[in-house]
Design a protein around this motif. Structure first.
Motif, PDB file in Angstrom:
ATOM      1  N   ALA A   4       0.839  -1.210   0.000  1.00  0.00           N
ATOM      2  CA  ALA A   4       0.000   0.000   0.000  1.00  0.00           C
ATOM      3  C   ALA A   4       0.874   1.260   0.000  1.00  0.00           C
ATOM      4  N   ASP A   5       1.994   1.203   0.785  1.00  0.00           N
ATOM      5  CA  ASP A   5       2.903   2.353   0.819  1.00  0.00           C
ATOM      6  C   ASP A   5       3.524   2.597  -0.551  1.00  0.00           C
ATOM      7  N   VAL A   6       3.917   1.466  -1.190  1.00  0.00           N
ATOM      8  CA  VAL A   6       4.522   1.590  -2.519  1.00  0.00           C
ATOM      9  C   VAL A   6       3.516   2.207  -3.483  1.00  0.00           C
ATOM     10  N   ARG A   7       2.248   1.708  -3.371  1.00  0.00           N
ATOM     11  CA  ARG A   7       1.199   2.221  -4.250  1.00  0.00           C
ATOM     12  C   ARG A   7       1.004   3.728  -4.030  1.00  0.00           C
ATOM     13  N   ASP A   8       0.940   4.123  -2.724  1.00  0.00           N
ATOM     14  CA  ASP A   8       0.742   5.534  -2.400  1.00  0.00           C
ATOM     15  C   ASP A   8       1.884   6.379  -2.945  1.00  0.00           C
ATOM     16  N   ARG A   9       3.133   5.849  -2.752  1.00  0.00           N
ATOM     17  CA  ARG A   9       4.303   6.600  -3.216  1.00  0.00           C
ATOM     18  C   ARG A   9       4.275   6.735  -4.738  1.00  0.00           C
ATOM     19  N   ASP A  10       3.932   5.616  -5.406  1.00  0.00           N
ATOM     20  CA  ASP A  10       3.857   5.659  -6.874  1.00  0.00           C
ATOM     21  C   ASP A  10       2.817   6.666  -7.339  1.00  0.00           C
ATOM     22  N   GLU A  11       1.678   6.675  -6.634  1.00  0.00           N
ATOM     23  CA  GLU A  11       0.608   7.590  -7.054  1.00  0.00           C
ATOM     24  C   GLU A  11       1.013   9.041  -6.809  1.00  0.00           C
ATOM     25  N   THR A  12       1.699   9.278  -5.699  1.00  0.00           N
ATOM     26  CA  THR A  12       2.163  10.641  -5.427  1.00  0.00           C
ATOM     27  C   THR A  12       3.126  11.096  -6.523  1.00  0.00           C
ATOM     28  N   LEU A  13       4.031  10.183  -6.929  1.00  0.00           N
ATOM     29  CA  LEU A  13       4.963  10.515  -8.020  1.00  0.00           C
ATOM     30  C   LEU A  13       4.209  10.806  -9.309  1.00  0.00           C
ATOM     31  N   LEU A  14       3.203   9.960  -9.555  1.00  0.00           N
ATOM     32  CA  LEU A  14       2.385  10.115 -10.764  1.00  0.00           C
ATOM     33  C   LEU A  14       1.706  11.494 -10.772  1.00  0.00           C
ATOM     34  N   ILE A  15       1.180  11.865  -9.624  1.00  0.00           N
ATOM     35  CA  ILE A  15       0.477  13.157  -9.533  1.00  0.00           C
ATOM     36  C   ILE A  15       1.479  14.305  -9.710  1.00  0.00           C
ATOM     37  N   ARG A  16       2.674  14.155  -9.108  1.00  0.00           N
ATOM     38  CA  ARG A  16       3.685  15.220  -9.261  1.00  0.00           C
ATOM     39  C   ARG A  16       4.047  15.397 -10.733  1.00  0.00           C
ATOM     40  N   ARG A  17       4.198  14.261 -11.440  1.00  0.00           N
ATOM     41  CA  ARG A  17       4.511  14.334 -12.883  1.00  0.00           C
ATOM     42  C   ARG A  17       3.380  15.022 -13.634  1.00  0.00           C
ATOM     43  N   CYS A  18       2.144  14.679 -13.241  1.00  0.00           N
ATOM     44  CA  CYS A  18       0.984  15.311 -13.894  1.00  0.00           C
ATOM     45  C   CYS A  18       1.015  16.824 -13.666  1.00  0.00           C
ATOM     46  N   GLN A  19       1.424  17.205 -12.464  1.00  0.00           N
ATOM     47  CA  GLN A  19       1.481  18.636 -12.155  1.00  0.00           C
ATOM     48  C   GLN A  19       2.532  19.356 -12.999  1.00  0.00           C
ATOM     49  N   GLU A  20       3.523  18.545 -13.489  1.00  0.00           N
ATOM     50  CA  GLU A  20       4.533  19.130 -14.384  1.00  0.00           C
ATOM     51  C   GLU A  20       4.090  19.064 -15.846  1.00  0.00           C
ATOM     52  N   GLY A  21       2.881  18.488 -16.075  1.00  0.00           N
ATOM     53  CA  GLY A  21       2.328  18.470 -17.432  1.00  0.00           C
ATOM     54  C   GLY A  21       2.673  17.243 -18.242  1.00  0.00           C
ATOM     55  N   ASP A  22       3.083  16.143 -17.550  1.00  0.00           N
ATOM     56  CA  ASP A  22       3.460  14.917 -18.268  1.00  0.00           C
ATOM     57  C   ASP A  22       2.203  14.187 -18.748  1.00  0.00           C
ATOM     58  N   GLU A  23       2.009  14.158 -20.062  1.00  0.00           N
ATOM     59  CA  GLU A  23       0.781  13.584 -20.629  1.00  0.00           C
ATOM     60  C   GLU A  23       0.691  12.079 -20.386  1.00  0.00           C
ATOM     61  N   TYR A  24       1.829  11.398 -20.439  1.00  0.00           N
ATOM     62  CA  TYR A  24       1.849   9.950 -20.216  1.00  0.00           C
ATOM     63  C   TYR A  24       1.325   9.616 -18.812  1.00  0.00           C
ATOM     64  N   CYS A  25       1.745  10.410 -17.824  1.00  0.00           N
ATOM     65  CA  CYS A  25       1.297  10.166 -16.451  1.00  0.00           C
ATOM     66  C   CYS A  25      -0.189  10.506 -16.293  1.00  0.00           C
TER      67      CYS A  25
END
Lengths: 208, 181
Positions: A4-25
């Motif tokens: 669950a921690d790994v999932r949360d961390r991955d999702e946080t990274l995913l959201i950070r990338r989205c905030q930088e405008g990464d279309e793939y994320c």
């Protein structure tokens, strides 16, 4: 560190990338949540085409505003909040007050009339699709705020705290609505018309 | 706990939404009360039928949906980006064209200029050691007859070089004969 921690961390990274405008994320995040969002909207609206429109609009709003989203918060409660609000807006546009109308209780006669055929659970005499159709009909008779809370708790499995975030209400209010919604659903499912009328008459009272 | 009190808590008990103490009180009452057990069974049946909506059969349209979302999110920015890219390509094409044209013109001019004086050989001067480089003769309009790297052009150059060598050889022979006289 658990899964669950790994999932949360991955999702946080995913959201950070989205905030930088990464279309793939963006696409990854969309693929992760689109089905649950579609199911929620479909269960609220009972119309798949409308549900698709709602989910599409919800994700557009999410991605346009994701820079302002606090990545430490739960993403899905934010997404569900938008899906629920848009669904309610759609329903209000479509009909001023379809839910909780006592005229709709005409269906109750049918439910009562088929009392002997009432399933004793999902694997009863009715097919799963017939059971699901009857559940939808009963849910459509509930006032919207009770229906949404009941679906989030008993179908989606959200905690009362998560539902409070989604519908922007106090936790105690949510617990009260869960309590009332289950009573109403049981009364409607079992064709207990007098109880339903009593619940619907007092359904606007949200105080604990 | 009385039956009325328990029945008020049953909707939350059925979904395990009570705290530990209340759960224990209701549990102990229900175990000894047939009416409350039936009531609890009805709530549990409702919870079970609601699960039928957890995973409904809905078509998978995630691909189309994503395309629409993507257009909705990035679509507004796309025309500006496309226009910028188009302008960049146009400017790059013009610059490359100008560079190629300028380089070609410079090379051609150098070739023509370098071939002109070397074609004129002074009678008294010694013969040049290496044959001169010859550019194709430009017609009146200024346009060369051949392209610079064409086979025809190279053949013409070779022929002219042979003629020049022949002329140089004859000139050298004439000079030697003149000295002997």
């Amino acid at each position: 560190m658990g899964p669950a921690d790994v999932r949360d961390r991955d999702e946080t990274l995913l959201i950070r990338r989205c905030q930088e405008g990464d279309e793939y994320c963006f696409e990854k995040l969309f693929q992760k949540y689109q089905r649950r969002a579609c199911v929620l909207a479909y269960n609220i609206l009972n119309d798949y085409e409308l549900a698709k429109d709602v989910v599409q609009e919800a994700f557009v709003r999410v991605f346009r505003n994701i820079r302002r989203f606090d990545a430490s918060r739960n993403f899905y409660t934010w997404l569900y909040q938008i899906v629920v609000n848009l669904s309610i807006d759609f329903l209000r546009k479509r009909s001023s007050s379809k839910a909780a109308s006592l005229e709709d209780l005409g269906d109750l006669a049918m439910l009562r009339g088929r009392g002997d055929q009432r399933p004793r659970g999902p694997a009863g005499s009715l097919s799963r699709k017939e059971v699901a159709d009857r559940v939808r009909r009963v849910l459509s008779l509930l006032p919207l705020k009770y229906k949404v809370v009941l679906m989030l708790r008993d179908i989606e499995g959200f905690s009362s705290e998560e539902i409070a975030h989604v519908v922007q209400a106090k936790n105690s209010t949510i617990r009260w609505r869960i309590h009332q919604a289950r009573k109403m659903f049981k009364a409607l499912w079992n064709g207990e018309g007098a109880d339903v009328k009593r619940y619907l008459d007092g359904s606007e009272d949200d105080d604990v | 706990m009385t039956c009325d009190g328990v029945r008020e808590l049953l909707p939350l008990f059925a979904g395990r939404d009570l705290d530990g103490t209340q759960m224990a009180h209701v549990q102990s009452h229900v175990e000894g009360c047939e009416a409350c057990t039936r009531e609890l069974a009805a709530y549990r049946e409702c919870a079970a039928v609601l699960q039928e909506l957890r995973d409904p059969e809905i078509p998978d349209v995630s691909r189309d949906l994503w395309e629409n979302v993507r257009r909705g999110v990035f679509g507004a920015r796309a025309p500006g980006r496309a226009a910028a890219m188009f302008a960049f390509k146009a400017v790059a094409a013009v610059l490359i064209g100008m560079c190629v044209g300028f380089t070609g013109a410079t090379l051609l001019r150098d070739r023509v200029q370098s071939s002109a004086p070397q074609a004129k050989v002074e009678p008294s001067a010694p013969a040049p050691v290496s044959p001169p480089v010859i550019a194709p003769a430009a017609p009146a309009g200024g346009q060369p007859r051949y392209s610079y790297w064409s086979a025809d052009y190279r053949k013409e150059v070779r022929d002219l070089q042979r003629k020049v060598e022949e002329l140089q050889r004859r000139l050298a022979e004439l000079e030697r004969q003149q000295k002997q006289k």
